[in-house]
Scaffold this active site. Sequence first.
Site, short mmCIF file in Angstrom:
data_model
loop_
_atom_site.label_atom_id
_atom_site.label_comp_id
_atom_site.label_asym_id
_atom_site.label_seq_id
_atom_site.Cartn_x
_atom_site.Cartn_y
_atom_site.Cartn_z
N GLY A 12 0.70 -1.23 0.48
CA GLY A 12 0.34 -0.26 -0.33
C GLY A 12 0.85 1.28 0.38
N ASN A 14 1.55 3.10 -2.76
CA ASN A 14 0.93 4.52 -3.35
C ASN A 14 -0.72 4.92 -2.27
OD1 ASN A 14 2.03 4.96 -6.03
ND2 ASN A 14 1.64 2.23 -6.32
N MET A 90 -4.78 -6.37 -6.91
CA MET A 90 -4.02 -7.22 -8.14
C MET A 90 -4.79 -8.33 -8.38
SD MET A 90 -0.96 -5.91 -8.51
CE MET A 90 0.33 -7.19 -8.83
N ARG A 91 -5.94 -8.17 -8.59
CA ARG A 91 -7.25 -8.73 -8.55
C ARG A 91 -7.91 -7.98 -9.48
NH1 ARG A 91 -7.47 -13.96 -7.09
NH2 ARG A 91 -9.43 -13.98 -7.81
N LEU A 93 -10.93 -7.69 -12.48
CA LEU A 93 -11.98 -7.09 -12.25
C LEU A 93 -12.60 -7.58 -13.22
CD1 LEU A 93 -11.55 -3.58 -10.36
CD2 LEU A 93 -12.20 -6.50 -8.92
N ASN A 107 -6.77 3.32 -11.97
CA ASN A 107 -5.60 2.84 -11.70
C ASN A 107 -4.06 3.02 -12.03
OD1 ASN A 107 -4.61 0.03 -11.27
ND2 ASN A 107 -4.08 -0.62 -13.70
N HIS A 109 -1.03 1.62 -13.77
CA HIS A 109 0.17 0.21 -13.36
C HIS A 109 1.18 0.51 -13.58
CE1 HIS A 109 -0.20 -3.35 -15.72
NE2 HIS A 109 0.82 -3.20 -16.58
N THR A 141 -11.30 -0.01 -17.66
CA THR A 141 -12.14 -0.44 -18.71
C THR A 141 -12.56 -1.55 -18.73
OG1 THR A 141 -10.38 -0.62 -20.86
CG2 THR A 141 -11.64 1.51 -20.48
N ASP A 145 -5.75 -3.88 -17.81
CA ASP A 145 -4.89 -2.49 -17.85
C ASP A 145 -4.83 -1.68 -19.53
OD1 ASP A 145 -3.88 -3.52 -15.42
OD2 ASP A 145 -2.81 -5.13 -16.45
#
Length: 210
Positions: A12, A14, A90-91, A93, A107, A109, A141, A145
């Site tokens: 965590g 970020n 890290m899941r 969606l 997000n 990346h 979206t 990524d």
Amino acid sequence: GCRLVVLISGRGSNMQAIVNTVRDHALPAEICAVIANKAEAAGLEWAGAQGIASLSVAHRDYPSREAFDAALAAAIDAFEPDYVLLAGFMRVLTPGFVEHFNGRLINIHPSLLPAFPGMHTHQQALATGVQWHGCTVHFVTPVLDHGPIIAQGAVAVQSDDTPDSLARRVLQLEHRLYPDVVRWLAEGRVSLDAMQRVQVHGVASRSFVL
Ligand code: GAR
């Protein structure tokens, strides 16, 4: 102020950079909750110690992605956020989840998208021989990524870089990039135009170089 929920899976850092920036710069934003997909995510304890609502919705407790995403969406909705920030979440969606938060899900990346979606981005960058690498903050979206880019940060690759050394420099950049995007969101500067491209009003540059 702008209501934010941050989703994490681990350390965590970020999320910490965002929380610290909101507080230190008195941004018109509130971190309403930090939610992890596992109870042992280290960042949860840090967030709790800051007085932020911190909870886990453990993906292991659900029989399917759809069931997990429905529970996660319900947990998020309880805080009525304007934006949901994925910060080392890290899941993957489901489209239904992404659709539910359409235009509100963001997000970070660790690559210069569209290069190197997925995992092991620093290793991928070194294996490919790119001389520039970095990080991207984008709207989410249903495609992993992928999605309208809000800002990017670049670092030059050095000849003696390892995945770890590259990851460290990119992470430093992430800790500048994401809080800046949060400021723009909080100040209401970010929108999507008819072409689904990001507009950031009153901001000269959305590119960073370390
Ligand atoms: C960050 O480098 C972030 O960009 C990356 O995971 C790290 C999380 O670090 N995210 C992804 O790879 C998303 N697929 P943090 O937990 O210290 O913020």
